[in-house]
Each structure stands twice: as structure tokens, then as C-alpha cells.
Scaffold this active site. Structure first.
Site, PDB file in Angstrom:
ATOM      1  N   ASP A  14      -2.761   7.844  -3.731  1.00  0.00           N
ATOM      2  CA  ASP A  14      -3.833   8.720  -4.115  1.00  0.00           C
ATOM      3  C   ASP A  14      -4.147   9.684  -3.048  1.00  0.00           C
ATOM      4  OD1 ASP A  14      -4.262   6.263  -2.729  1.00  0.00           O
ATOM      5  OD2 ASP A  14      -6.578   6.396  -3.197  1.00  0.00           O
ATOM      6  N   CYS A  59      -9.780 -21.032  20.100  1.00  0.00           N
ATOM      7  CA  CYS A  59     -11.005 -20.876  21.011  1.00  0.00           C
ATOM      8  C   CYS A  59     -11.248 -22.232  21.601  1.00  0.00           C
ATOM      9  CB  CYS A  59     -12.133 -20.369  20.477  1.00  0.00           C
ATOM     10  SG  CYS A  59     -12.057 -18.438  20.081  1.00  0.00           S
ATOM     11  N   ASP A  61       0.936  -1.268   0.012  1.00  0.00           N
ATOM     12  CA  ASP A  61       0.205   0.127   0.028  1.00  0.00           C
ATOM     13  C   ASP A  61       0.946   1.269   0.125  1.00  0.00           C
ATOM     14  OD1 ASP A  61      -1.892   1.701   0.350  1.00  0.00           O
ATOM     15  OD2 ASP A  61      -2.328   1.059   2.322  1.00  0.00           O
ATOM     16  N   CYS A  87     -12.800 -21.952  16.497  1.00  0.00           N
ATOM     17  CA  CYS A  87     -11.580 -21.898  15.853  1.00  0.00           C
ATOM     18  C   CYS A  87     -10.621 -22.738  16.613  1.00  0.00           C
ATOM     19  CB  CYS A  87     -11.091 -20.492  15.590  1.00  0.00           C
ATOM     20  SG  CYS A  87     -10.206 -19.760  17.007  1.00  0.00           S
ATOM     21  N   CYS A 142     -16.815 -19.698  19.472  1.00  0.00           N
ATOM     22  CA  CYS A 142     -16.237 -19.900  18.545  1.00  0.00           C
ATOM     23  C   CYS A 142     -15.576 -21.222  18.581  1.00  0.00           C
ATOM     24  CB  CYS A 142     -15.111 -18.841  18.207  1.00  0.00           C
ATOM     25  SG  CYS A 142     -14.153 -18.922  16.703  1.00  0.00           S
TER      26      CYS A 142
END
Ligand SMILES: [Zn+2]
Length: 475
Positions: A122, A277, A87, A274, A272
Site C-alpha cells: 500500500d 532480569c 509484510d 522476567c 522487572c
């Protein structure tokens, strides 16, 4: 460089080819801070299956990192073997006002460090900027995009789409940037919208940009790192999402979930599934920012996979409608989508696999049903008959359900049979058009849904030319 595999409306499944491998889209780009990576990029590749990450060229170009990254290249510096996008620092310039480099320098630096996808610098339009200021920013964006195109050499260039909330400016900027040698179009200036849950404005911006963008290029949505946003943004044609949220939220003790954000300190346990967790107590998570960041990453990747699966199975609209229940601002955005139906319908397929599920009153306003009602209005002429018999919504296919009654009525009276369905009037002879028979709706639809489905169209399919035999509808 970008190959489209599947399409569903504006949403797509694609593969982006880069010098460091293929990126399957829609894709998540975790933001990596080279000074303090929360999760080392090598682990992102090995443990999370990351195909791409994004790092800030402005940070890489400052201080002690500069010499190392110029010497070793960005992949070795980050220790990430796959695709690296950089970026430009436009957001840092916007927030901190401290970026003292030019567009030319940023492009040349990204080339020098071997970035796979380099971003132009930009100017950042605030949503509040008036037309004149936004227009000046668009002019400057386009000038720099042309300059970057001339300087990019072999590097794939990310071109920015600015224009604030001014739809015509967004569309113009998108069209002109698309005409240049860019590989990815990035919709910028949306972080203030996301932070304030202004999803209706996000829809406006994305639809306007998509009108001007070349559909053969992938679209990056800058700063959209919350799983709540992925389905809606993918529905409107976004392919790449960069996320700093996983780390930022973890630092403040917050956990991302597909439905929203929760503080770890407020949870008794994590709902969760995952690995983090599953293997740690919520107490351990509260104490450890790294674990929270890993959970957040798992949730983000899981949401992206869910979006990809929904696109493949033709169920993205359903996912968006379900997810919209998670936040009232999302519901506002969903309801606003119908304003853009003329445009959205252009990309609609003729049919999808499987049945159309009713999710809520908004379902009747999907582009595919908008198309059905429009074609009914424009292309359909009812057969000659003396009267109209309006049948209530009920089990589908209607022709089978009403078959015996229809036979008896038609033997006694010269009438045309039409069902007043949730999706609009359905002349019995159009029963087979997808998704009229292939819909699953509740047995007791709510009043708003019944009114939403284009009941006003009934006169167009035959009323006013004789006797109406109209039974009570929807009881
Ligand atoms: Zn988790």
C-alpha cells in the site's frame, strides 16, 4: 477463519485459524529480520510461546535469501513452525524510497514462499498529507487491494486501511477494503504518530477505521510494538500488534516496560520480574543486546497477556485509565475518548462482572456511564412529587444507606429522592441499575470528578416543579 470468543466493548478475545496453527488474539507478532535475527524464530516458538511472527517480504525477496526462500518456503527458511505473516515492504518504500517491486509481484512472491498471511503493497500516507493527497492514496490503496484480492489464490490476505488523519477517508477506506476478500484489516500509516506520542491522533484514526471495518475480521495495527500502546489500541478494537521495538530498542541499550522506556545505563537495577532480569545483573544486561531484546520480548508478551486478562475480566477500561498515567500524551488520548462516546457506546455491554472501580476523573466519562446519563435524559420520567431532595454521594447501595432518612422525609413531605453521584444523578429507585450500586469510589472524590458526572442533569430529573430541599453536596 477468525472466531470471536469474548468481547468487551470494541476489544475482543479471538482465535485466528491459519494453515500453521491457531493464533490467540490479541497477539504480539515479533518482527524477524531473516538476515540478522536477534532471537532465532525457533526460540521465539519454544521459549516465548510465539504463535506468530512477521517477516518482511521485501527483505526475503532480495539478494541471497531469494532463491532459498523460494525453494524451501518461508517457514523452513526462518525455522519457525507456526504462523508466519509477511509484510509487503510498504514501510521500507516509505522510509528509504527504495522498493522497486509492484503490488502484483509482492503478492505473487508471498504466495510462492507459503506465507500464511500476505500483505498488499500500500502507499504510505503521512499524517501531514493534505486531503487531496490522502484521498489519492486511498484510491490507490483500494485499487491495489482489489488487485491483491484477485491474485491471492488460497493465501489469506491482509488489506490496508490508509487515509492519514482524515476521519471520513479512513472510514471509507476501511469499509471498502472490508468488502473485499481480506482476512485481516491492517491500519497503516500510524508509525509517525506513535513515534511522536500523538496518541490523541491515534485514537481518531482507530475510531474512524473501526466505524468502517467489518467486525468479523481481526485488525492489525502496523508498527505498534510498545507495551504502552497495547491496552489503548486493544480497547479500540485492535487484535494484532507487530513489534520491531524489542530489537530496535535493545540495539540502543533501552529497556521496554509497561509504563515506558528506560536506558539500561541509567538503571541501578531492573525492577522487572522476567527470567532475564531475575538471572542477570543490570551490568550484564547493559553489555548484551541479546539479553535486552529478550527482556523486551518478555515485557511485550506479558503486556499482551495482561490485556487479554483484562478483556476477559471486564477490566480493560481500568487498565487503560491506569496506564494513561504513565505518559501525559496517553492521558490526553484517554480524555479524548469521551468525544467518541456515541460510537463506543454501541459496543458496550449492559453490565460487566464485578464492580466498577473509580480510577480518576475520566472514569465518569466511560461509555457505560455516558449511556446511563443519556438514558436518564431520554427514557426516564420522575414520579409525581412536589419537591426534590438531593442527597450527597456516599456509601452504596444508596437505598440502603439513605433508607431510614428517606422514610422519615417521605412521611413528612411529598418529595422525590435523588443522589448527586459521581456518575450523574441517581433517582433512588434506579439504585440497582449496574454500575450505580456496584461502584467503588474514594471517600473524598475530587471536584473535577463531581463536576464531570453530569451534575447538569439534575434539573431533568425533577427540579423546577416545586420546593427543593437541597443539602450541601459532596462534603
Ligand atoms: Zn526483564
Amino acid at each position: 477463519m477468525f472466531e470471536l470468543r469474548e468481547r468487551d466493548g470494541l476489544a475482543r478475545i479471538g482465535v485466528l485459524e491459519t494453515p500453521h496453527g491457531r493464533v490467540n488474539t490479541p497477539a504480539l507478532l515479533p518482527v524477524v529480520n531473516p538476515n540478522q535475527p536477534v532471537v532465532p524464530p525457533r526460540e521465539l516458538a519454544d521459549r516465548f510461546g510465539a504463535e506468530i511472527v512477521i517477516a518482511n517480504a521485501y527483505i526475503l525477496g532480495k539478494g541471497s535469501l531469494r532463491d532459498a526462500v523460494l525453494r524451501d518456503g518461508v517457514h523452513r527458511l526462518l525455522d519457525f513452525p507456526r504462523t508466519v505473516m509477511t509484510d509487503s515492504g510498504a514501510y521500507q518504500a516509505h522510509v528509504y524510497g527504495e522498493v522497486d517491486v509492484t503490488n502484483r509481484e509482492v503478492i505473487e512472491f508471498q504466495r510462492a514462499i507459503g506465507s500464511d498471511l500476505g500483505t498488499m503493497l500500500d502507499p504510505f500516507s503521512e499524517p501531514e498529507h493534505d486531503r487531496a493527497r490522502a484521498e489519492a492514496d486511498v484510491e490507490e490503496t483500494l485499487r491495489r487491494a482489489r488487485e491483491a484480492d484477485g491474485l491471492r489464490g488460497g493465501m489469506a490476505l491482509v488489506g490496508a486501511v490508509q487515509g492519514g488523519l482524515h476521519e471520513d477517508l479512513r472510514e471509507r477506506c476501511a469499509r471498502e477494503v472490508s468488502s473485499l476478500g481480506i482476512s485481516v484489516a491492517a491500519v497503516g500509516g500510524v508509525v509517525p504518530l506513535l513515534e511522536a506520542y500523538r496518541y490523541r491522533d491515534l485514537v481518531r484514526v482507530l475510531v474512524a477505521a473501526k466505524k468502517g471495518l467489518d467486525p468479523s475480521r481481526p485488525v492489525h495495527l502496523f508498527g505498534a510494538g510498545h507495551p504502552l500502546v497495547f491496552p489503548l489500541a486493544a480497547l479500540l478494537g485492535c487484535d494484532l500488534f507487530d513489534s520491531a521495538s524489542y530489537a530496535k530498542y535493545a540495539r540502543s541499550g533501552r529497556m521496554l516496560f509497561p509504563q515506558g522506556t528506560r536506558r539500561a545505563s541509567e538503571l541501578e537495577e531492573s525492577p522487572c520480574l522476567c527470567p532475564v532480569c531475575s538471572q542477570h545483573t543490570i551490568g550484564e544486561l547493559r553489555e548484551d543486546g541479546r539479553l535486552l531484546a529478550e527482556h523486551n520480548l518478555h515485557v511485550c508478551y506479558g503486556s499482551i497477556r495482561e490485556v487479554r486478562d483484562a478483556i476477559l475480566s471486564g477490566e480493560l477500561w481500568e487498565l487503560v485509565e491506569r496506564r494513561a498515567r504513565a505518559h501525559p500524551s496517553q492521558l490526553d488520548a484517554l480524555r479524548d475518548l469521551r468525544r467518541h462516546n456515541e460510537f463506543l457506546e454501541e459496543a458496550e455491554p449492559l453490565a460487566r462482572r464485578g464492580a466498577l472501580y473509580y480510577v480518576g476523573p475520566e472514569t465518569a466519562h466511560r461509555p457505560i456511564l455516558h449511556r446511563y446519563r443519556r438514558r436518564l435524559r431520554e427514557r426516564y420520567a420522575p414520579p409525581p412529587a412536589r419537591g426534590l431532595l438531593v442527597l450527597p454521594e456516599g456509601p452504596r447501595p444508596y437505598a440502603a444507606h439513605w433508607g431510614r432518612i428517606a422514610e422519615r422525609v417521605l412521611s413528612a413531605a411529598d418529595v422525590h429522592l435523588v443522589v448527586k453521584s459521581l456518575w450523574g444523578p441517581v433517582p433512588l429507585e434506579l439504585d440497582h441499575v449496574w454500575p450505580l450500586s456496584q461502584s467503588l469510589i474514594p471517600e473524598r472524590p475530587d471536584f473535577e470528578a463531581l463536576e464531570g458526572g453530569g451534575g447538569g442533569l439534575l434539573p431533568r430529573v425533577g427540579l423546577g416543579r416545586g420546593v427543593s430541599l437541597r443539602p450541601a453536596v459532596g462534603r
